[in-house]
Enzyme design. Structure first.
Site, short mmCIF file in Angstrom:
data_model
loop_
_atom_site.label_atom_id
_atom_site.label_comp_id
_atom_site.label_asym_id
_atom_site.label_seq_id
_atom_site.Cartn_x
_atom_site.Cartn_y
_atom_site.Cartn_z
N ASP B 103 19.96 111.38 46.26
CA ASP B 103 19.24 112.53 45.37
C ASP B 103 17.92 112.06 44.85
OD1 ASP B 103 20.69 110.52 43.79
OD2 ASP B 103 19.94 111.74 42.08
N GLU B 104 17.33 110.92 45.49
CA GLU B 104 16.19 110.44 44.75
C GLU B 104 15.28 109.86 45.91
OE1 GLU B 104 17.46 106.65 42.92
OE2 GLU B 104 15.41 106.30 42.30
#
Lengths: 367, 350
Positions: B103-104
Site C-alpha cells: 500500500d506504500e
C-alpha cells in the site's frame, strides 16, 4: 579525347582508391573518383577529406591531351570488375557525360566538375623518413588488432607512430590490451609522436607490399603521407594525447612460461567455445610443466584443457578474455611464445620467444 | 528540482475489511494472527489505535489493551488485488514507481505531463481516483525528495495531503524531531538526545566535520537530511538481497531433532519461492533460529548450489549456539546481485 587503358592495369588501383571513398557522403563529389590523364600516366584520386589516396596507372598508349574528370567511384569499380578479363577500356568525353566502351559494351556515366574535387592541403614543414615497405608493413600488421573501435577516447581509435631513439614504433591499445612493435632506422630520426586514425592505418596497410623497396613517410603537423612507387597516401592525424604506454609495459613479472604457440592457440580456441559469450573469460592455471585452461558459461557447461609448457615455480592462477590472448597469438609469427606474469591482478607480457621487437600486454579479467 | 510523491493507504488491511464488511466500521478492528496462537497485529483501524494498539504488537497484548477489539484474519489475496488496482492508478501518472509494500510507494513525477506537471494536483487526482474507484483513502506527501515526501504523507494522515514547497523546506526541517529522520530508530535517537540533539535545527548547528567525528559516515547522512537534502533516486525495482521463508511454531520445538524434522518442508517452500523469482543466482544459504527466550541467530554459508545437507549443517550450528527450545525456524538463499559476480576486465590505464 580518347583514353585507352587495360582493365588489368586499372582494376587494382581503382579498388584501393574506391576503398577510401565512403558510402555516405555530405558532399556529392566525395562519392566520385578523380581521373587525371597526362602523358603516359593516369592518376586516380579518392578522398573522404580525412584520408586521400592517389594511384598512378601507367598508360601504354599516352593520352593525346591532358584530361580531368570525376566519375562515380562505386559504379566505375563495379563495371571494371564485371567486364571480362583482359578487356581494353576506352573513355571519351561526351559533354557532361563520359562514355566507357569496351568491345561491344557501352556505358554512359555522369560526371561532376573536376575543378570541384577537394584535395587535402598539407602544410610545408615536414620531416621525412625512408624505410623498407616490408618493415613498416610488419610493425603495422603486428599491432592493428589492438586499436580501439569507436571508443569515446577518440585518441585510441588509431595507432601511435613514434620516432624515437633511431626506432620507428607502432603502438595500439583499446585500454585492455596493448600491442607495440618497432623497427630500427639507420637514419637519425627526430623525436616525434603522431596518432594515425584507424581508417588511415587500414588504408595505408593496403598499399604497402612485402618488399625491400622503400616507403617515404612525410610528417607534417597535421598529416602523414606515405609514398610508394604507385601510390601516395595522405591521412589527417588525430589531435589528441596518446596514453603513456611505456608506463604500462610490465618490467617485472617473475613467472615465465614458454609454450608452443600453435598448440596454445588451438587449446584456447577450443576452450573459448564454452566460455561466457559476453565476457569470454577463461581461467589459466599454471603449475610446473602444465598450463590448464578452464572455461564455463551460464549454461553450466565446462571446458578443461591441459597443455605441457616450460614453467617452473609457484602456481599461478589468472583469468583473461580469451579473445585478447588469441589475437596476440595470431599476430605472433614464431613457433614459441613467452608469457611473463606476476599475479591475477597484474598485466601479462606476451611475445614471440625469439623476437623482442614486438611486445603485447594483456590485462587480466577478474572471474 | 525533483517532484516526489509518497503515497500510503490509511490502515490498509483494516480499511479493506471495513470497506467490504460494514459491520466492522466504527468499532476497534485489527487484522492479524489469533491471540491464542502467537499471532501479531498486522494493521488496526484508528478506533483501535485510540486504545494504544499498533501494528507488530502481539495479538494477545492488543486484546488486553482493548478487550472488545475485533480481530480478523487477513485476506492476503484480496489485499494483493486491491494493491494492484491502486498501483494501476499510480501508473496513470508515472512509470517511476518504487513500491515499499502493498500500500506504500514513492513516485517520481518530475517529468510527468499530467495536470500541467503540477505534483500537487496529481496527488489530489490520485487520492480522488483511489477513493472513487477502489473505495479507500490514501495519504500523500509531495516534496522535492523521498525523505521529505515520506514525512509529509504522515503529516495530515488519515485521508491527508501535505505539500512541502521548496521554499518551505528550510523552516519545515528546522523543527523536525531527529526521530523522524530516515534511519534513526530508537537507539540512534537516544544517542542523539544524549548529545542535546533533538531537532534537525540542533544538528544543523554542528559542522559536517563534527557530525563525521561523532557519528561516522552516518553523521554525513544525518547532516544532509537535517538540511532537507536527500538525493536517493526513486528505484523502479528493488534489488532482492535474499529470499527466505520462516515459520513460527504453535509450540516450541523441544530439541535439535524436532527442528531437523521441520527442515524439509521449509526447504521445499523456499525452493518453490525461489523458482518463482527470475534472474537471480544463489550466492549462499542461511538458516535463522529464534529460541524460546526470543533471542535469535542466523548462520550463513556461501555456496552456489546449497543442498539439504548444508541446511542441516547450518541448523546444527545455529541451534548449538543456545541449545534450547525453538519457537521459529527460517531458511533462505542469499542472492547474487545482478551484475555482481560478473567478470570484470581490468584496465591498463588507471
Amino acid at each position: 579525347m580518347n583514353l585507352n587503358v587495360s582493365r588489368e592495369a586499372l582494376l587494382k588501383p581503382l579498388q584501393f582508391v574506391a576503398g577510401v571513398v565512403e558510402k555516405r557522403n555530405t558532399l556529392a563529389i566525395l562519392a566520385n573518383v578523380l581521373l587525371e590523364a597526362e602523358g603516359d600516366t593516369l592518376t586516380l584520386t579518392g578522398t573522404d577529406l580525412e584520408v586521400e589516396l592517389v594511384a598512378r596507372v601507367p598508360l601504354e598508349t599516352p593520352a593525346p591531351q591532358a584530361w580531368r574528370v570525376t566519375l562515380p567511384a562505386r559504379k566505375l569499380l563495379d563495371l571494371c570488375k564485371s567486364l571480362p578479363a583482359e578487356s581494353q577500356l576506352q573513355f571519351s568525353s561526351e559533354g557532361e557525360r563520359v562514355l566507357l566502351t569496351s568491345g561491344r559494351s557501352r556505358y554512359s556515366l555522369s560526371t561532376l566538375p573536376a575543378t570541384e574535387f577537394p584535395n587535402i592541403q598539407t602544410d610545408e614543414q615536414a620531416s621525412e623518413l625512408f624505410i623498407p615497405q616490408s618493415a613498416l608493413l610488419r610493425i603495422i600488421d603486428a599491432t592493428t588488432f589492438a586499436m580501439a573501435v569507436q571508443d569515446v577516447r577518440y585518441y585510441l581509435n588509431g595507432m601511435l607512430l613514434e620516432l624515437k631513439d633511431r626506432q620507428l614504433r607502432t603502438v595500439a591499445t583499446d585500454g585492455h590490451r596493448l600491442a607495440m612493435a618497432a623497427v630500427n632506422s639507420e637514419d637519425p630520426v627526430p623525436g616525434v609522436q603522431v596518432i594515425v586514425p584507424r581508417k588511415g592505418v587500414l588504408e595505408m596497410q593496403r598499399i604497402l607490399e612485402d618488399t625491400d623497396s622503400p616507403v617515404r613517410l612525410t610528417l607534417t603537423t597535421n598529416h602523414l603521407r606515405a609514398t610508394v612507387e604507385q601510390y601516395t597516401f595522405t591521412t589527417k592525424l588525430v589531435d589528441g594525447k596518446f596514453p603513456d604506454y611505456e608506463r604500462v609495459i610490465p618490467r617485472g613479472g617473475d613467472k615465465e612460461i614458454v609454450a608452443d604457440k600453435d598448440s596454445l592457440r588451438l587449446v584456447l580456441t577450443r576452450a573459448a567455445i564454452l566460455s561466457n559469450e559476453k565476457y569470454r573469460g577463461v581461467r589459466l592455471t599454471v603449475t610446473s610443466g602444465n598450463l590448464q585452461v578452464l572455461a564455463n558459461n551460464p549454461e553450466q557447461e565446462e571446458a578443461e584443457e591441459n597443455l605441457p609448457v616450460d614453467y617452473e615455480g609457484e602456481t599461478l592462477e589468472v583469468g583473461f578474455n580469451v579473445n585478447y590472448l588469441i589475437d596476440v597469438l595470431n599476430a605472433i609469427k614464431g613457433e614459441q611464445v613467452l608469457i611473463k606474469a606476476a599475479d591475477a591482478n597484474s598485466s601479462a607480457l606476451v611475445r614471440d620467444f625469439d623476437d623482442e621487437t614486438a611486445l603485447y600486454v594483456v590485462m587480466p579479467m577478474r572471474l | 528540482m525533483r517532484k516526489i510523491l509518497h503515497s500510503d493507504a490509511d490502515c490498509f488491511y483494516a480499511a479493506v475489511e471495513m470497506r467490504d464488511f460494514p459491520q466492522y466500521r466504527g468499532i476497534p478492528l485489527a487484522v492479524g494472527g489469533s491471540a491464542d496462537g502467537r499471532g501479531v497485529i498486522a494493521t488496526c483501524n484508528y478506533e483501535a489505535r485510540a486504545y494504544g494498539v499498533h501494528s507488530a504488537m502481539s495479538s494477545a497484548r492488543a486484546l488486553r489493551l482493548c478487550p472488545h477489539l475485533t480481530l480478523v484474519r487477513g485476506r492476503m489475496d484480496v489485499y494483493k488485488t486491491v494493491s494492484r488496482q491502486i498501483f494501476d492508478i499510480y501508473r496513470r501518472y508515472t512509470d517511476l514507481i518504487e513500491p515499499l509494500s502493498l500500500d506504500e510507494a514513492f513516485m517520481d513525477v518530475s517529468h510527468s505531463t499530467a495536470c500541467q506537471g503540477s505534483a500537487t494536483r496529481m496527488a489530489e487526482a490520485i487520492r480522488a481516483q483511489v477513493l472513487a474507484e477502489v473505495g479507500l483513502t490514501v495519504s500523500i506527501g509531495v516534496a522535492s525528495n523521498k525523505f521529505l515526501a515520506k514525512i509529509a504523507s504522515d503529516w495530515n494522515k488519515p485521508d491527508g495531503l501535505k505539500v512541502i514547497l521548496p521554499q518551505e523546506v528550510e523552516a519545515f526541517v528546522h523543527d523536525l524531531p531527529v526521530s523522524k529522520l530516515h534511519g534513526v530508530g530508537k537507539r540512534t535517537a537516544e544517542k542523539l538526545h544524549a548529545q542535546g540533539l533533538f531537532t534537525c535545527g540542533d544538528i544543523r548547528k554542528l559542522s559536517l566535520q563534527t557530525m563525521l567525528e561523532r557519528f561516522g559516515s552516518f553523521g554525513q547522512r544525518l547532516h544532509e537530511l537535517a538540511h532537507g537534502r536527500d538525493e536517493r533516486p526513486v528505484k523502479v525495482s528493488r534489488e532482492r538481497k535474499s529470499i527466505s521463508t520462516e515459520h513460527t511454531y504453535r509450540e516450541d520445538l523441544p530439541d535439535l531433532a524436532a527442528c531437523q524434522d521441520r527442515l524439509p518442508e521449509l526447504i521445499e517452500d523456499l525452493t518453490a519461492r525461489y523458482a518463482r523469482l527470475q534472474g537471480y543466482r544463489i550466492q549462499g544459504a542461511l538458516v535463522k533460529v529464534k529460541f524460546a527466550d526470543f533471542t535469535q541467530t542466523t548462520v550463513e554459508h556461501s555456496h552456489p548450489k546449497p543442498d539439504d545437507a548444508l541446511f542441516e549443517q547450518l541448523l546444527q550450528e545455529g541451534w548449538a549456539r543456545r541449545a534450547m527450545p525453538v519457537r521459529l525456524l527460517g531458511v533462505g538463499y542469499r542472492l547474487q546481485q545482478p551484475g555482481e559476480g560478473a567478470p570484470t576486465q581490468l584496465k591498463l590505464f588507471e
